[in-house]
Design a protein around this motif. Sequence first.
Motif, mmCIF file in Angstrom:
data_model
loop_
_atom_site.group_PDB
_atom_site.id
_atom_site.type_symbol
_atom_site.label_atom_id
_atom_site.label_comp_id
_atom_site.label_asym_id
_atom_site.label_seq_id
_atom_site.Cartn_x
_atom_site.Cartn_y
_atom_site.Cartn_z
ATOM 1 N N ALA A 240 0.825 -1.209 0.000
ATOM 2 C CA ALA A 240 0.000 0.000 0.000
ATOM 3 C C ALA A 240 0.855 1.253 0.000
ATOM 4 C CB ALA A 240 -0.934 0.011 1.210
ATOM 5 N N GLY A 241 2.190 1.092 -0.185
ATOM 6 C CA GLY A 241 3.087 2.247 -0.231
ATOM 7 C C GLY A 241 3.542 2.694 1.133
ATOM 8 N N ALA A 242 4.735 3.311 1.195
ATOM 9 C CA ALA A 242 5.273 3.888 2.426
ATOM 10 C C ALA A 242 5.373 2.867 3.552
ATOM 11 C CB ALA A 242 4.435 5.093 2.867
ATOM 12 N N GLY A 243 5.810 1.659 3.234
ATOM 13 C CA GLY A 243 5.977 0.641 4.265
ATOM 14 C C GLY A 243 4.682 0.086 4.806
ATOM 15 N N LYS A 244 3.618 0.153 4.019
ATOM 16 C CA LYS A 244 2.312 -0.325 4.467
ATOM 17 C C LYS A 244 1.836 -1.463 3.572
ATOM 18 C CE LYS A 244 0.954 4.311 6.063
ATOM 19 N NZ LYS A 244 -0.030 5.415 5.917
ATOM 20 N N TYR A 245 0.934 -2.302 4.145
ATOM 21 C CA TYR A 245 0.310 -3.383 3.397
ATOM 22 C C TYR A 245 -1.177 -3.424 3.729
ATOM 23 C CZ TYR A 245 4.964 -5.339 2.473
ATOM 24 O OH TYR A 245 6.265 -5.534 2.055
ATOM 25 N N ASN A 246 -1.949 -3.942 2.775
ATOM 26 C CA ASN A 246 -3.342 -4.279 3.030
ATOM 27 C C ASN A 246 -3.445 -5.792 3.212
ATOM 28 O OD1 ASN A 246 -4.654 -1.730 2.904
ATOM 29 N ND2 ASN A 246 -4.422 -1.743 0.676
ATOM 30 N N PHE A 247 -4.037 -6.191 4.327
ATOM 31 C CA PHE A 247 -4.240 -7.602 4.648
ATOM 32 C C PHE A 247 -5.705 -7.931 4.391
ATOM 33 C CE2 PHE A 247 -5.779 -10.543 7.974
ATOM 34 C CZ PHE A 247 -4.997 -11.669 7.704
ATOM 35 N N PHE A 248 -5.982 -9.013 3.632
ATOM 36 C CA PHE A 248 -7.382 -9.351 3.350
ATOM 37 C C PHE A 248 -7.497 -10.796 2.871
ATOM 38 C CE2 PHE A 248 -5.514 -7.485 -0.446
ATOM 39 C CZ PHE A 248 -5.895 -8.343 -1.472
ATOM 40 N N SER A 249 -8.725 -11.312 2.899
ATOM 41 C CA SER A 249 -9.037 -12.635 2.385
ATOM 42 C C SER A 249 -9.148 -12.561 0.870
ATOM 43 C CB SER A 249 -10.352 -13.153 2.975
ATOM 44 O OG SER A 249 -10.795 -14.309 2.296
ATOM 45 N N ILE A 250 -8.570 -13.528 0.173
ATOM 46 C CA ILE A 250 -8.616 -13.495 -1.291
ATOM 47 C C ILE A 250 -10.035 -13.705 -1.810
ATOM 48 C CG2 ILE A 250 -6.215 -14.233 -1.563
ATOM 49 C CD1 ILE A 250 -7.195 -17.053 -2.016
ATOM 50 N N THR A 251 -10.927 -14.256 -0.994
ATOM 51 C CA THR A 251 -12.312 -14.435 -1.411
ATOM 52 C C THR A 251 -13.186 -13.238 -1.066
ATOM 53 O OG1 THR A 251 -12.867 -15.570 0.656
ATOM 54 C CG2 THR A 251 -12.147 -16.935 -1.201
ATOM 55 N N ASN A 252 -12.639 -12.294 -0.303
ATOM 56 C CA ASN A 252 -13.404 -11.103 0.061
ATOM 57 C C ASN A 252 -12.474 -9.889 0.086
ATOM 58 O OD1 ASN A 252 -15.392 -9.352 0.944
ATOM 59 N ND2 ASN A 252 -15.338 -10.045 3.068
ATOM 60 N N PRO A 253 -11.979 -9.456 -1.082
ATOM 61 C CA PRO A 253 -10.996 -8.373 -1.139
ATOM 62 C C PRO A 253 -11.546 -7.004 -0.752
ATOM 63 C CG PRO A 253 -11.684 -9.008 -3.345
ATOM 64 C CD PRO A 253 -12.269 -10.016 -2.414
ATOM 65 N N GLY A 254 -12.860 -6.908 -0.598
ATOM 66 C CA GLY A 254 -13.429 -5.623 -0.197
ATOM 67 C C GLY A 254 -13.206 -5.289 1.269
ATOM 68 N N LYS A 255 -12.856 -6.284 2.073
ATOM 69 C CA LYS A 255 -12.632 -6.078 3.507
ATOM 70 C C LYS A 255 -11.137 -6.129 3.775
ATOM 71 C CE LYS A 255 -14.036 -5.852 7.863
ATOM 72 N NZ LYS A 255 -14.792 -4.738 8.414
ATOM 73 N N LYS A 256 -10.506 -4.955 3.957
ATOM 74 C CA LYS A 256 -9.046 -4.885 4.096
ATOM 75 C C LYS A 256 -8.655 -4.270 5.440
ATOM 76 C CE LYS A 256 -8.337 -4.516 -0.888
ATOM 77 N NZ LYS A 256 -7.780 -3.735 -2.019
ATOM 78 N N TYR A 257 -7.502 -4.704 5.933
ATOM 79 C CA TYR A 257 -6.950 -4.196 7.183
ATOM 80 C C TYR A 257 -5.558 -3.644 6.884
ATOM 81 C CZ TYR A 257 -10.633 -7.099 9.128
ATOM 82 O OH TYR A 257 -11.845 -7.668 9.409
ATOM 83 N N LEU A 258 -5.333 -2.404 7.292
ATOM 84 C CA LEU A 258 -4.051 -1.763 7.018
ATOM 85 C C LEU A 258 -2.996 -2.222 8.019
ATOM 86 C CD1 LEU A 258 -2.617 0.300 5.198
ATOM 87 C CD2 LEU A 258 -3.178 2.044 6.921
ATOM 88 N N LEU A 259 -1.850 -2.600 7.494
ATOM 89 C CA LEU A 259 -0.713 -3.059 8.288
ATOM 90 C C LEU A 259 0.437 -2.091 8.052
ATOM 91 C CD1 LEU A 259 0.305 -5.426 10.085
ATOM 92 C CD2 LEU A 259 1.052 -6.549 7.971
ATOM 93 N N GLU A 260 0.959 -1.496 9.135
ATOM 94 C CA GLU A 260 1.951 -0.422 8.991
ATOM 95 C C GLU A 260 3.193 -0.708 9.818
ATOM 96 O OE1 GLU A 260 2.062 4.484 9.181
ATOM 97 O OE2 GLU A 260 0.303 3.370 9.875
#
Length: 279
Positions: A240-260
């Motif tokens: 997600a840029g700047a040392g960040k990631y989005n964590f989510f289920s591959i079957t439900n990509p609309g629900k994401k959790y930001l990891l920093e």
Amino acid sequence: MKKLLTYIIIGSACFSACKKTEEQLYTAQDNIYFDLNFKDLSGNNRRMDSVMYSFALFPEKSVDTVWLPVRIAGMRRSEARSFRIAVDEKATTAEAGKHYKSLEKEYIIPADSGVAKVPIILFAADPALTSKSVRLKLRLVPTEDFTVTNPEYDSAKVIFSNRLEKPAWWATWQGELGNYSRVKHELFIRAAGVNELPVAFDAQVLPKVLFAIRRFKNFLASPISWVADNPQEGYTLEPAGAGKYNFFSITNPGKKYLLELNPADNRYYFTDETGARIV
């Protein structure tokens, strides 16, 4: 002779009454109702008027189905019969097409059956469901095949959201889990492999509880490694840029959790709904 005549009159009256009762029994139209009964801990029958559902308990799903049992009060037939369900618009806050799939024009009780399960298809895409519940109230409608005569049993509600509430069991295990937040609760379900823990402390279940909590803590300590080591769980990370990631289920990509990344300790953290780091 008088007694014999009396017996004949009484017998004729009984035969006539029984015949009329039998005719009423077999010609009366069958009734239909929502069968939302269950047995409580005392073994008594209780009726629910609502079915509760939260997508937050099933992070891999963006669509799910709630099944409502509909049962006949009457005779089974050798042919299939139809019934109808209508939405009670005045008592409904859910929107068709947005929160649930529109109902079918009619549903079927199969031949030689006394029950049908009606699929109510729910959608999780509305972001507002993370902060509120919506309600769908349904009512059975009379048809040529069935009457609807009992107001107490002719309606049912489905109340659903995409959020969690603090469960009673969290307080029991808060010493291990830490302070509660909805995001933390959601991540616990995703990583621990269970949806809930026992409310009461029990030495017999303690090993299983500690195993689930340990899995959750290992996940929080190194979520990137957890994703790599557990591909069977179906989760992924996207930059997600700047040392960040989005964590989510591959079957439900609309629900994401930001990891920093936190440079101070070189660890990655999730943040909860208040912006606080989850530890």
